[in-house]
Design an enzyme around this catalytic site. Structure first.
Site, mmCIF file in Angstrom:
data_model
loop_
_atom_site.group_PDB
_atom_site.id
_atom_site.type_symbol
_atom_site.label_atom_id
_atom_site.label_comp_id
_atom_site.label_asym_id
_atom_site.label_seq_id
_atom_site.Cartn_x
_atom_site.Cartn_y
_atom_site.Cartn_z
ATOM 1 N N TYR A 1 0.823 -1.215 0.000
ATOM 2 C CA TYR A 1 0.000 0.000 0.000
ATOM 3 C C TYR A 1 0.857 1.266 0.000
ATOM 4 O O TYR A 1 0.406 2.315 -0.445
ATOM 5 C CB TYR A 1 -0.904 0.037 1.234
ATOM 6 C CG TYR A 1 -2.248 -0.626 1.049
ATOM 7 C CD1 TYR A 1 -2.334 -1.958 0.672
ATOM 8 C CD2 TYR A 1 -3.418 0.089 1.267
ATOM 9 C CE1 TYR A 1 -3.563 -2.569 0.513
ATOM 10 C CE2 TYR A 1 -4.656 -0.519 1.106
ATOM 11 C CZ TYR A 1 -4.725 -1.845 0.736
ATOM 12 O OH TYR A 1 -5.945 -2.438 0.582
ATOM 13 N N LYS B 1 3.189 -15.305 1.718
ATOM 14 C CA LYS B 1 3.493 -16.153 0.559
ATOM 15 C C LYS B 1 5.005 -16.346 0.530
ATOM 16 O O LYS B 1 5.704 -15.877 -0.375
ATOM 17 C CB LYS B 1 2.991 -15.489 -0.733
ATOM 18 C CG LYS B 1 1.477 -15.512 -0.894
ATOM 19 C CD LYS B 1 0.953 -16.825 -1.447
ATOM 20 C CE LYS B 1 1.324 -16.994 -2.914
ATOM 21 N NZ LYS B 1 0.878 -18.332 -3.407
ATOM 22 N N ASP C 1 -2.860 -18.013 0.281
ATOM 23 C CA ASP C 1 -3.887 -18.597 -0.598
ATOM 24 C C ASP C 1 -4.518 -19.823 0.071
ATOM 25 O O ASP C 1 -5.744 -19.992 0.060
ATOM 26 C CB ASP C 1 -3.313 -18.924 -1.984
ATOM 27 C CG ASP C 1 -2.067 -19.808 -1.936
ATOM 28 O OD1 ASP C 1 -1.457 -19.942 -0.859
ATOM 29 O OD2 ASP C 1 -1.703 -20.367 -2.989
ATOM 30 N N ASP D 1 -6.328 -7.215 3.741
ATOM 31 C CA ASP D 1 -7.480 -6.566 3.108
ATOM 32 C C ASP D 1 -8.400 -7.625 2.507
ATOM 33 O O ASP D 1 -9.619 -7.624 2.727
ATOM 34 C CB ASP D 1 -6.971 -5.592 2.035
ATOM 35 C CG ASP D 1 -8.088 -4.802 1.390
ATOM 36 O OD1 ASP D 1 -9.010 -4.369 2.117
ATOM 37 O OD2 ASP D 1 -8.053 -4.613 0.164
ATOM 38 N N ASP E 1 -12.162 -9.296 4.201
ATOM 39 C CA ASP E 1 -13.460 -9.229 3.519
ATOM 40 C C ASP E 1 -14.084 -10.620 3.421
ATOM 41 O O ASP E 1 -15.283 -10.793 3.634
ATOM 42 C CB ASP E 1 -13.314 -8.647 2.106
ATOM 43 C CG ASP E 1 -13.634 -7.165 2.058
ATOM 44 O OD1 ASP E 1 -13.477 -6.495 3.101
ATOM 45 O OD2 ASP E 1 -14.039 -6.664 0.991
HETATM 46 C C1 IPM Z 1 -10.441 -1.425 3.876
HETATM 47 C C2 IPM Z 1 -10.701 -0.744 2.565
HETATM 48 C C3 IPM Z 1 -9.577 0.242 2.318
HETATM 49 C C4 IPM Z 1 -8.307 -0.558 2.121
HETATM 50 C C5 IPM Z 1 -9.802 1.217 1.163
HETATM 51 C C6 IPM Z 1 -11.113 1.963 1.301
HETATM 52 C C7 IPM Z 1 -8.650 2.174 1.015
HETATM 53 O O1 IPM Z 1 -10.861 -1.683 1.557
HETATM 54 O O2 IPM Z 1 -10.317 -0.723 4.900
HETATM 55 O O3 IPM Z 1 -10.387 -2.655 3.893
HETATM 56 O O4 IPM Z 1 -8.018 -1.042 1.015
HETATM 57 O O5 IPM Z 1 -7.567 -0.703 3.090
HETATM 58 MG MG MG Z 2 -10.906 -3.703 2.243
#
Ligand code: IPM
Ligand code: MG
Length: 368
Positions: A142, A192, A225, A249, A253
């Site tokens: 990032y 990884k 993975d 990230d 999710d």
């Molecule tokens: C998260 C989001 C952020 C990230 C974005 C909005 C910059 O996806 O907090 O998971 O990628 O970290």
């Molecule tokens: Mg995210």
């Protein structure tokens, strides 16, 4: 004694409407629990861009550095898709994370009993699930340099750099081990190492920190993975997962969705201890700005309210009040209160964002 302080940054999309419900909760704690928090409010993301031409002003950045905790709603939306990269709403969020040095991002994935049927996985795979993903938040791909889009020959090349120092890995590993000791005492580290040097170093440093400081915690390693696959297969094998910025990230999710309740999950981003001994901190719901339902009173405020509960626990040393708030949310869910995102295929009548907030206040009253 001065009151604890909080900077609220509602942001974009559903951010402002879910934050309005958090305000009710904050007011309730002030009125009924003698827990007064000094709240200031600012702009972030598209909302700040619209007002000031930047997703985060220096003044708001300074304010964020000066308070005990920041609570952020959400940033982004289609309206801002064509903005220059440097002023996109997300840049405001990333600047907060980076300048506050919030290196440890705690993302719980917890399955609420009342919602176990909503997962895309079988109920017995997710019922009772309670895992914590610790995502490194201020380094890795990032932020690594060099980055950019350059011309090479007659074509463009997109470049990002994955970069981790030993100390960056060690500090987030410590935060995961500390947390594990208060939970199931297990850490699984994901990288990884089979293809990335930064992954090899990650595995080495996590192992060293473990041997030197946390030999009592059970440590395992997985390629990220395979970790994603195991999260879908049998998520209850995990307690704490520690991983880098990008893998975290993605994995968070996926883990959030397993629980069937993306609209329910909070997060905390923690940095080094401040003068008061508590970590520098920003709290935010895991969900995004949901522009498709913004401004319609449909959003679920629970993730943002649970983020405030995390602030009570980690920033204000009010663990018992955090328990009270979390229990109130369990109660309203058990009573059947559902915003639209919590209605299964069989449907039903959803309540509004503010009705959900009011129901939670009702359960808080009943807890006294
Ligand atoms: C998260 C989001 C952020 C990230 C974005 C909005 C910059 O996806 O907090 O998971 O990628 O970290
Ligand atoms: Mg995210």
């Amino acid at each position: 004694m001065t009151n604890p302080s909080l900077l609220i940054l509602p942001g974009d999309g559903i951010g402002p409407e879910v934050m309005a419900e958090v305000r009710k909760v904050i007011d309730w704690f002030g009125a009924k629990r003698d827990l007064t928090i000094d709240v200031q409010e600012g702009l972030v993301g598209g909302a700040s861009y619209d007002a000031h031409g930047t997703p985060l002003t220096d003044e708001t950045m300074e304010l964020a550095q000066s308070v005990d905790a920041v609570l952020l709603g959400a940033v982004g939306g289609p309206k801002y898709d064509n903005l220059d990269f440097s002023v996109k709403p997300e840049r405001g969020l990333l600047r907060l994370r980076k300048e506050m040095d919030l290196y440890s991002n705690l993302r719980p994935a917890q399955c609420f009993d009342a919602l176990a049927d909503f997962s895309s996985l079988k109920k017995d795979v997710v019922a009772g699930l309670d895992i914590m993903i610790v995502r490194e938040l201020t380094s890795g791909i990032y932020f690594g340099e060099p980055r950019g889009i350059i011309e090479e020959g007659n074509e463009r090349v997109g470049i990002n750099t994955q970069r981790y120092t030993e100390s960056e890995i060690a500090r987030v590993a410590r935060s995961a081990f500390e947390l594990a000791r208060k939970r199931g005492n297990k850490v699984c580290s994901m990288e990884k190492a089979n293809v990335m040097e930064s992954g090899i170093l990650w595995r080495d440093v996590v192992t060293e920190v473990h041997q030197a400081e946390y030999p009592d915690v059970e440590l395992s390693h997985m390629y990220a993975d395979a970790g994603a696959m195991q999260l879908c297969r049998w998520p209850k094998q995990f307690d704490v997962i520690v991983t880098d910025n990008l893998f975290g990230d993605l994995l968070s999710d996926a883990a959030a969705m397993l629980t069937g309740s993306l609209g329910m999950l909070p997060s905390a981003s923690l940095g080094a201890p401040m003068a008061n001994g508590r970590p520098k901190a920003m709290y935010e719901p895991v969900h995004g700005s949901a522009p498709d339902i913004a401004g319609q009173g449909k959003a679920n405020p629970i993730a943002c309210i649970l983020s405030f509960a995390m602030a009570l626990r980690y920033s204000y040393d009010q663990g018992a009040e955090a328990d009270r708030l979390e229990a109130a949310i369990e109660t309203v869910l058990a009573q059947g209160a559902r915003t639209g995102d919590l209605l299964g295929p069989e449907g039903g009548t959803p309540i509004s964002t503010s009705e959900m907030g009011d129901a939670i206040i009702g359960a808080l009253d009943a807890s006294l």
